[in-house]
Design an enzyme around this catalytic site. Sequence first.
Site, PDB file in Angstrom:
ATOM      1  N   SER A 214       0.840  -1.190   0.000  1.00 53.43           N
ATOM      2  CA  SER A 214       0.000   0.000   0.000  1.00 53.43           C
ATOM      3  C   SER A 214       0.875   1.240   0.000  1.00 53.43           C
ATOM      4  CB  SER A 214      -0.910  -0.005   1.220  1.00 53.43           C
ATOM      5  OG  SER A 214      -0.145   0.205   2.375  1.00 53.43           O
ATOM      6  N   LYS A 215       0.224   2.370  -0.092  1.00 57.97           N
ATOM      7  CA  LYS A 215       0.956   3.619  -0.263  1.00 57.97           C
ATOM      8  C   LYS A 215       2.027   3.876   0.786  1.00 57.97           C
ATOM      9  CE  LYS A 215      -2.010   5.973  -3.306  1.00 57.97           C
ATOM     10  NZ  LYS A 215      -3.435   5.728  -3.224  1.00 57.97           N
ATOM     11  N   ARG A 216       1.739   3.459   1.980  1.00 57.76           N
ATOM     12  CA  ARG A 216       2.659   3.788   3.063  1.00 57.76           C
ATOM     13  C   ARG A 216       3.887   2.870   3.126  1.00 57.76           C
ATOM     14  NH1 ARG A 216      -1.374   4.145   7.624  1.00 57.76           N
ATOM     15  NH2 ARG A 216      -2.744   5.042   6.072  1.00 57.76           N
TER      16      ARG A 216
END
Length: 442
Positions: A214-216
Site C-alpha cells: 500500500s501507499k505507506r
Amino acid sequence: MSSNVRVRFAPSPTGYLHVGGARTALFNWLFARHTGGTFILRIEDTDKARNTEAATQAIYDGLNWLGLDWDEGPFKGGNHGPYFQSEREDIYLRYFNKLKDAGHLYEEENGSWRFKSLRKVVKFDDLVCGHVEFDMSNAEIHPDITIRRPDGGWIFHFVNVVDDIEMGMTHVIRGEDHLSNTPKHVELYEALGVPHPQFAHIPLILNRDGSKMSKRDQGAAVGGYMEQGYAPEAVVNFLCLLGWSPKENREIFDIKEIIERFDLAHINRKAASFDLEKCHWMNVQYLLHMSLERFTQLARPFIDRAAIPYKNDAELTAVLAIVKEKTKQLDEVPDRISFFFTEDYAYEDEGVEKALKVPGALDKLTALAAAFEASETWTPEAIEATLKGTAAANGWKNKELIHPSRIAVSGRSVGPSLYHMMEVLGKDRTVARIRKTVEKFK
RNA sequence: GACCCUAUCGUCCAGUGGCCUAGGACACCGCCCUUUCACGGCGGUGACACGAGUUCGAAUCUCGUUAGGGUCGCCA
C-alpha cells in the site's frame, strides 16, 4: 516498425504514483514500443472529491522520470482527446443514452443509474491468465453495477469502457485487481455492440512479507526513488524483471534489449514480492557502470540542492570521477564530496582516535608533508611512491602513513582511493591540509 | 462468506514429461583481493505447499486439500 496496437495507462490522480501503477504503465509502454504501437496517457479524474493537482503532477513527474513517454495524452494531444475524463462529458452522455434507449439501464430511487447485467456466462481469453469464465447469472453474486451517480458523475466501469472504445484501444493491460471487474466490462461492450479489446491482467506487487503493498509501505512511491537518488534506468530494469522475464540468466538489461524481448506471453501469473534490497543492488550496478557524464547529470540536482560550492564543472567532474564507484544512491553524493570544497571540513571522532591520537602519528605526518612538498610530479602513482618511500626510509609500515593522511586531508576514515583523492586535491592543498591537521591535534 | 487468480530457495526469476543429484540473481555465511570503504573473484547454506491420480518416467499433466492474493462501492 509501426502497428495498430493502441494501449493506455489510465491512472486516477488520487495519490502518489505507486510502483504497481508505474509497472503497469511500464508494461503498456513496453508493449507499445515492442510492437510499434501507440501508448496513450488518460487521466481518469471522474471523482471530483478525490482528485488533486498534485497527484496529477506526480503522475507526469513519475512517468517522465522513468522515461515512459506517451504518444497521446496531456501535453501531447492526439486525435482521440480530450485525455481527461472530466472533459469528456458529451461523449459519456451519448453512450449513456445509447444504453438507455436500448433498455440496458434503469434508474434507482435516489437518482443513480445502473446497468442491467446480461445474466449469462461471460468468457474471455486473457493474454496472461488464459481462458477465464464468470457465471454472471446470479444477481446476488454479481449485482448490477452502478454507472452514474445521483449528481450525474460517472463511475469507473462505464467511462473506462467508453473511453477504451472511443480511443480505439486494442489491448487493455492492467493490474490483476481488475480481473474480477472484467466480466462487467465485457457485458458493457456487448450491450454497446462493440468487440472488446484483448485483456492482459498482470499480477500485483506485494510486500516482502506477502501483504498487499500500500501507499505507506517502504518503496511504494516512485517519488521516493527520485528523492533518494536511484537511477531511473535501474528502477526501470528492476520493475521489468518483476513479473516478467527474458528467460536469460542475467539481470542487467538496457531498455533497448528489454523492448526487443518484451512480450505479454511471458508475464508471470504469480504476484511478486517487492525486494527493495535487490532494487538497491541494481541501482549500485547502474551507478557503477554508467558514464561519468550520466553520473554527473543525475548527481547534479542533489549537489545543487546541497549548495556545494564548486568553482566549475571541470573541478566537479574530477571529484565525481573518484566518488562514483563508491556511490550507492545519488543522495549520498553531497556528503561524499563536501570536504573537497572547503578547508573547514569536520574530523570524524573515531578516525581521529585511531589514526591521529596514537604515538608518533603527527611526526610521521610532518615527514610525509615534507616528502610530498619535495616531490616533482603529482600523479596517483607518484604520490603512492612518495608515501611508500617515506615509510620504507623510516622503517614504518605503509598503513602508519595511509590512515593518518586519509584523516588529515579529508577528515574521514573512509572515502575515495587515497592517492586519487590527493591528486584531485592537488599538491599544495594536500600538504597544507596535512600540516594544518598536525597543528590542530598537537 | 461467494466468485476469480495463483502456488520452485527468505526474495526475484529459469525450468513447459526424461538434459534436474532443480540453474541464475539479491540477501546471508566463509575465504581471497585491498590504503579505508566499496567493487570484484571463489565457495557455502537454502526450494519443487500437501495428497491422490495419469505415465515406463512428473517441478512440469489432472483432481482434491491447504495457503496467499484479488473482487464483491454512488474508488479507480
